[in-house]
Scaffold this motif. Structure first.
Motif, mmCIF file in Angstrom:
data_model
loop_
_atom_site.group_PDB
_atom_site.id
_atom_site.type_symbol
_atom_site.label_atom_id
_atom_site.label_comp_id
_atom_site.label_asym_id
_atom_site.label_seq_id
_atom_site.Cartn_x
_atom_site.Cartn_y
_atom_site.Cartn_z
ATOM 1 N N ILE A 1 0.837 -1.209 0.000
ATOM 2 C CA ILE A 1 0.000 0.000 0.000
ATOM 3 C C ILE A 1 0.867 1.252 0.000
ATOM 4 N N GLU A 2 1.921 1.254 0.788
ATOM 5 C CA GLU A 2 2.809 2.411 0.812
ATOM 6 C C GLU A 2 3.452 2.651 -0.555
ATOM 7 N N LYS A 3 3.816 1.570 -1.249
ATOM 8 C CA LYS A 3 4.391 1.704 -2.594
ATOM 9 C C LYS A 3 3.350 2.251 -3.568
ATOM 10 N N ILE A 4 2.129 1.735 -3.488
ATOM 11 C CA ILE A 4 1.053 2.213 -4.371
ATOM 12 C C ILE A 4 0.816 3.702 -4.155
ATOM 13 N N ILE A 5 0.750 4.113 -2.894
ATOM 14 C CA ILE A 5 0.516 5.523 -2.577
ATOM 15 C C ILE A 5 1.678 6.385 -3.089
ATOM 16 N N SER A 6 2.908 5.930 -2.913
ATOM 17 C CA SER A 6 4.072 6.726 -3.333
ATOM 18 C C SER A 6 4.144 6.890 -4.846
ATOM 19 N N GLU A 7 3.590 5.913 -5.596
ATOM 20 C CA GLU A 7 3.628 5.974 -7.060
ATOM 21 C C GLU A 7 2.336 6.498 -7.668
ATOM 22 N N TYR A 8 1.390 6.857 -6.825
ATOM 23 C CA TYR A 8 0.074 7.278 -7.303
ATOM 24 C C TYR A 8 0.153 8.596 -8.063
ATOM 25 N N THR A 9 -0.536 8.641 -9.197
ATOM 26 C CA THR A 9 -0.675 9.857 -9.981
ATOM 27 C C THR A 9 -2.162 10.203 -10.017
ATOM 28 N N LEU A 10 -2.492 11.424 -9.688
ATOM 29 C CA LEU A 10 -3.892 11.860 -9.667
ATOM 30 C C LEU A 10 -4.526 11.672 -11.043
ATOM 31 N N THR A 11 -5.703 11.087 -11.036
ATOM 32 C CA THR A 11 -6.448 10.873 -12.273
ATOM 33 C C THR A 11 -7.827 11.503 -12.139
ATOM 34 N N ASP A 12 -8.505 11.646 -13.264
ATOM 35 C CA ASP A 12 -9.835 12.245 -13.240
ATOM 36 C C ASP A 12 -10.815 11.452 -12.382
ATOM 37 N N ASP A 13 -10.701 10.127 -12.432
ATOM 38 C CA ASP A 13 -11.663 9.304 -11.688
ATOM 39 C C ASP A 13 -11.169 8.933 -10.295
ATOM 40 N N ASN A 14 -9.922 9.320 -9.942
ATOM 41 C CA ASN A 14 -9.372 9.115 -8.616
ATOM 42 C C ASN A 14 -9.133 7.642 -8.278
ATOM 43 N N VAL A 15 -9.233 6.735 -9.260
ATOM 44 C CA VAL A 15 -9.034 5.303 -9.018
ATOM 45 C C VAL A 15 -7.541 4.988 -9.119
ATOM 46 N N LEU A 16 -7.071 4.078 -8.265
ATOM 47 C CA LEU A 16 -5.645 3.760 -8.204
ATOM 48 C C LEU A 16 -5.121 2.994 -9.416
ATOM 49 N N PHE A 17 -5.917 2.066 -9.944
ATOM 50 C CA PHE A 17 -5.418 1.147 -10.964
ATOM 51 C C PHE A 17 -6.106 1.375 -12.308
ATOM 52 N N HIS A 18 -5.288 1.488 -13.362
ATOM 53 C CA HIS A 18 -5.774 1.705 -14.721
ATOM 54 C C HIS A 18 -4.992 0.838 -15.698
ATOM 55 N N THR A 19 -5.549 0.638 -16.868
ATOM 56 C CA THR A 19 -4.812 -0.028 -17.943
ATOM 57 C C THR A 19 -3.759 0.945 -18.455
ATOM 58 N N SER A 20 -2.881 0.465 -19.307
ATOM 59 C CA SER A 20 -1.862 1.351 -19.884
ATOM 60 C C SER A 20 -2.505 2.453 -20.727
ATOM 61 N N ALA A 21 -3.732 2.206 -21.198
ATOM 62 C CA ALA A 21 -4.462 3.211 -21.977
ATOM 63 C C ALA A 21 -5.198 4.206 -21.074
ATOM 64 N N GLY A 22 -5.115 3.995 -19.758
ATOM 65 C CA GLY A 22 -5.744 4.928 -18.827
ATOM 66 C C GLY A 22 -7.195 4.616 -18.499
ATOM 67 N N THR A 23 -7.684 3.461 -18.927
ATOM 68 C CA THR A 23 -9.075 3.092 -18.634
ATOM 69 C C THR A 23 -9.142 2.246 -17.363
ATOM 70 N N LEU A 24 -10.330 2.172 -16.809
ATOM 71 C CA LEU A 24 -10.537 1.335 -15.631
ATOM 72 C C LEU A 24 -10.263 -0.125 -15.973
ATOM 73 N N ILE A 25 -9.869 -0.881 -14.976
ATOM 74 C CA ILE A 25 -9.545 -2.291 -15.195
ATOM 75 C C ILE A 25 -10.720 -3.152 -14.750
ATOM 76 N N ALA A 26 -11.275 -3.899 -15.694
ATOM 77 C CA ALA A 26 -12.349 -4.831 -15.385
ATOM 78 C C ALA A 26 -11.763 -6.061 -14.702
ATOM 79 N N THR A 27 -12.539 -6.680 -13.838
ATOM 80 C CA THR A 27 -12.109 -7.886 -13.144
ATOM 81 C C THR A 27 -11.699 -8.968 -14.136
ATOM 82 N N SER A 28 -12.426 -9.095 -15.235
ATOM 83 C CA SER A 28 -12.117 -10.127 -16.228
ATOM 84 C C SER A 28 -10.728 -9.928 -16.820
ATOM 85 N N VAL A 29 -10.301 -8.684 -16.968
ATOM 86 C CA VAL A 29 -8.970 -8.391 -17.511
ATOM 87 C C VAL A 29 -7.890 -8.877 -16.547
ATOM 88 N N VAL A 30 -8.087 -8.622 -15.275
ATOM 89 C CA VAL A 30 -7.114 -9.051 -14.269
ATOM 90 C C VAL A 30 -7.085 -10.572 -14.187
#
Length: 180
Positions: free
Chosen positions: A64-93
């Motif tokens: 969690i500390e690593k995720i927070i330290s590498e976090y970049t603010l996004t429009d939707d405020n979600v931590l994890f995105h695809t390389s294209a910047g879209t939300l990640i569906a469970t099926s993709v993971v």
């Protein structure tokens, strides 16, 4: 594997959901699929009981500390995105997880059933039961709506610990002078 969270709950996390001062992860939303299959943040958890706080343990804290330290603010405020910047569906993971399992041949073929990220949730629950966690506590951590869901889902695991639990009770009764 170390929190019991559903993949959709993890994918919907925002930086505001991670409270390292009081050591908890706030769960109150999930990733869902729209009518055209697109991922979106559902502003509610899977169930009413899905709204919960998960303790941050010592295994999860550095992640969690690593995720927070590498976090970049996004429009939707979600931590994890695809390389294209879209939300990640469970099926993709799950698809990527399956690729990794196959690539590195890390699945024990003697264990029946499919291996998915949801399997890791079940592993977490099983290990909690093995450690002696009370079912009511596990119900809350897993976000189950009813204790019956927890007991029915993990009945075999609870059954395996029946003799150990009886031995503990017998030992306790002897210790407090109620048994010979």
């Amino acid at each position: 594997m170390f929190t019991g969270m559903r993949m959709g709950e993890i994918n919907a996390l925002s930086v505001n959901d991670l409270n390292t001062n009081f050591n908890f992860i706030n769960i109150d939303k999930t990733i869902s699929k729209g009518e055209h299959g697109e991922a979106f943040v559902n502003d509610t958890a899977k169930t009413e009981n899905g709204n919960r706080q998960i303790p941050i343990n010592e295994t999860v804290r550095p992640v969690i500390e690593k995720i927070i330290s590498e976090y970049t603010l996004t429009d939707d405020n979600v931590l994890f995105h695809t390389s294209a910047g879209t939300l990640i569906a469970t099926s993709v993971v799950n698809t990527e997880f399956r690729r990794i399992v196959n690539r590195y041949n890390i699945q024990d073929k003697s264990v029946k059933g499919d291996l998915s990220l949801h399997s890791l949730r079940h592993t977490y629950a099983t290990r909690c039961i093995e450690s002696g966690m009370p079912p009511k506590v596990l119900q809350h951590l897993m976000g189950h709506s009813d204790i019956k869901v927890t007991l029915d889902t993990y009945a075999d695991v609870f059954d395996n610990f029946q003799s150990i639990s009886v031995e503990k009770a017998d030992s306790y009764l002897t210790e407090v002078g109620l048994a010979v």
